[in-house]
Design a protein around this motif. Structure first.
Motif, PDB file in Angstrom:
ATOM      1  N   ALA A   1       0.827  -1.208   0.000  1.00  0.00           N
ATOM      2  CA  ALA A   1       0.000   0.000   0.000  1.00  0.00           C
ATOM      3  C   ALA A   1       0.860   1.256   0.000  1.00  0.00           C
ATOM      4  N   VAL A   2       1.945   1.223   0.766  1.00  0.00           N
ATOM      5  CA  VAL A   2       2.857   2.375   0.811  1.00  0.00           C
ATOM      6  C   VAL A   2       3.422   2.660  -0.572  1.00  0.00           C
ATOM      7  N   GLU A   3       3.830   1.612  -1.277  1.00  0.00           N
ATOM      8  CA  GLU A   3       4.419   1.809  -2.604  1.00  0.00           C
ATOM      9  C   GLU A   3       3.407   2.350  -3.608  1.00  0.00           C
ATOM     10  N   ILE A   4       2.166   1.924  -3.493  1.00  0.00           N
ATOM     11  CA  ILE A   4       1.123   2.463  -4.369  1.00  0.00           C
ATOM     12  C   ILE A   4       0.927   3.949  -4.110  1.00  0.00           C
ATOM     13  N   VAL A   5       0.910   4.332  -2.832  1.00  0.00           N
ATOM     14  CA  VAL A   5       0.767   5.753  -2.477  1.00  0.00           C
ATOM     15  C   VAL A   5       1.953   6.553  -2.999  1.00  0.00           C
TER      16      VAL A   5
ATOM     17  N   ASN B   1      13.219   2.077  -6.258  1.00  0.00           N
ATOM     18  CA  ASN B   1      12.565   1.526  -5.081  1.00  0.00           C
ATOM     19  C   ASN B   1      11.937   0.167  -5.386  1.00  0.00           C
ATOM     20  N   PHE B   2      12.508  -0.885  -4.819  1.00  0.00           N
ATOM     21  CA  PHE B   2      11.997  -2.230  -5.031  1.00  0.00           C
ATOM     22  C   PHE B   2      11.395  -2.804  -3.756  1.00  0.00           C
ATOM     23  N   ASP B   3      11.039  -1.915  -2.821  1.00  0.00           N
ATOM     24  CA  ASP B   3      10.534  -2.340  -1.525  1.00  0.00           C
ATOM     25  C   ASP B   3       9.215  -3.093  -1.631  1.00  0.00           C
ATOM     26  N   ILE B   4       8.488  -2.882  -2.714  1.00  0.00           N
ATOM     27  CA  ILE B   4       7.212  -3.572  -2.884  1.00  0.00           C
ATOM     28  C   ILE B   4       7.397  -5.088  -2.911  1.00  0.00           C
ATOM     29  N   LEU B   5       8.587  -5.548  -3.305  1.00  0.00           N
ATOM     30  CA  LEU B   5       8.850  -6.992  -3.347  1.00  0.00           C
ATOM     31  C   LEU B   5       8.779  -7.599  -1.952  1.00  0.00           C
ATOM     32  N   ALA B   6       9.223  -6.846  -0.955  1.00  0.00           N
ATOM     33  CA  ALA B   6       9.146  -7.341   0.426  1.00  0.00           C
ATOM     34  C   ALA B   6       7.692  -7.493   0.855  1.00  0.00           C
ATOM     35  N   GLY B   7       6.862  -6.524   0.478  1.00  0.00           N
ATOM     36  CA  GLY B   7       5.455  -6.594   0.824  1.00  0.00           C
ATOM     37  C   GLY B   7       4.723  -7.721   0.126  1.00  0.00           C
TER      38      GLY B   7
ATOM     39  N   ALA C   1      16.450  -0.017   3.519  1.00  0.00           N
ATOM     40  CA  ALA C   1      17.565   0.936   3.615  1.00  0.00           C
ATOM     41  C   ALA C   1      17.763   1.683   2.300  1.00  0.00           C
ATOM     42  N   ASN C   2      17.584   0.976   1.194  1.00  0.00           N
ATOM     43  CA  ASN C   2      17.757   1.589  -0.125  1.00  0.00           C
ATOM     44  C   ASN C   2      16.809   2.755  -0.336  1.00  0.00           C
ATOM     45  N   ILE C   3      15.512   2.555  -0.055  1.00  0.00           N
ATOM     46  CA  ILE C   3      14.543   3.634  -0.290  1.00  0.00           C
ATOM     47  C   ILE C   3      14.722   4.748   0.723  1.00  0.00           C
ATOM     48  N   VAL C   4      15.106   4.402   1.949  1.00  0.00           N
ATOM     49  CA  VAL C   4      15.335   5.447   2.960  1.00  0.00           C
ATOM     50  C   VAL C   4      16.469   6.365   2.529  1.00  0.00           C
ATOM     51  N   ILE C   5      17.561   5.788   2.052  1.00  0.00           N
ATOM     52  CA  ILE C   5      18.711   6.585   1.618  1.00  0.00           C
ATOM     53  C   ILE C   5      18.330   7.479   0.441  1.00  0.00           C
TER      54      ILE C   5
END
Length: 236
Positions: A116-120, A140-146, A179-183
């Motif tokens: 949901a965060v990645e969609i937003v 940003n590939f964080d959606i893969l974790a979700g 960490a990648n998206i935060v940086i």
């Protein structure tokens, strides 16, 4: 608030934040320590107060003013207190008791909110309030974790098919994605340390309700990975 932003974006993100709070409350409620279970409502109340404080600061333009100030105010008043709290939990005996009582299956399922965060974030990019590099179309590939979290939780903990090495590796990889998206988000902020996205900087996260992402959701997800890694390594 961000002017001319479609209301549904703020609404969906607010609901995502509430979902994160409720899922974290459920994690504590499912602790294997009765004394900690009894504290679940109190902890949730503290987190509600924290969210309210962050909303007040953002709505009063504390975070999106004086952007030449360093370190950024959102770090001082929003991110650092959350990080310090996590550190205190890990270094104190009572904190470690709390950490080691939490159920890993619930913690793993909590990561589904990252979808949901990645969609937003993608919607915010389309409305020119964050750069493309902060979305799944960029770096940003964080959606893969979700997306993979439900499978890790179900096959790793409910069914016991996945071994601990796989679950541990998933946590380290997901932590790296975070960490990648935060940086990239930090270096896209319109501050003295900005390195990316000068044509479309990251302004959304300095405004309500999106400042809840770095001051609440990210710390909760970070805490969950650190708890999982600690417990898995202890078992090993």
């Amino acid at each position: 608030m961000i002017a001319n932003l479609p209301p549904y974006i703020s609404a969906v993100f607010a609901l995502t934040t509430i979902a994160t709070l409720l899922l974290f409350h459920r994690i504590i409620k499912n602790s294997d320590d009765e004394a900690i279970r009894k504290k679940a409502n109190g902890i949730a109340l503290v987190l509600v107060v924290w969210l309210a404080l962050q909303a007040v600061l953002a709505l009063n333009n504390v975070y999106n003013s004086d952007l030449d100030f360093f370190p950024p105010k959102i770090a001082i008043f929003g991110v650092w207190p959350a990080i310090i709290t996590i550190v205190v939990l890990f270094v104190s005996a009572k904190g470690r008791r709390f950490i080691d009582s939490l159920p890993l299956v619930n913690i793993t399922y909590l990561n589904t909110i990252r979808v949901a965060v990645e969609i937003v974030l993608y919607w915010l990019f389309l409305n020119k309030t964050i750069p493309q590099l902060m979305t799944f179309e960029g770096r940003n590939f964080d959606i893969l974790a979700g997306l993979t979290a439900p499978f890790i939780a179900y096959f790793g903990f409910t069914k016991g098919i996945l071994n601990q090495k796989i679950i541990l590796a998933w946590n380290f990889i997901s932590l790296g994605l975070l960490a990648n998206i935060v940086i990239n988000a930090v270096l896209s902020l319109p501050t003295p340390i900005q390195q990316f996205a000068f044509d479309q900087p990251n302004i959304a996260l300095l405004n309500s309700p999106f400042n809840w992402l770095p001051t609440f959701i990210v710390p909760i997800v970070l805490f969950g990975h650190l708890v999982s890694i600690r417990q898995l390594l202890k078992r090993k």
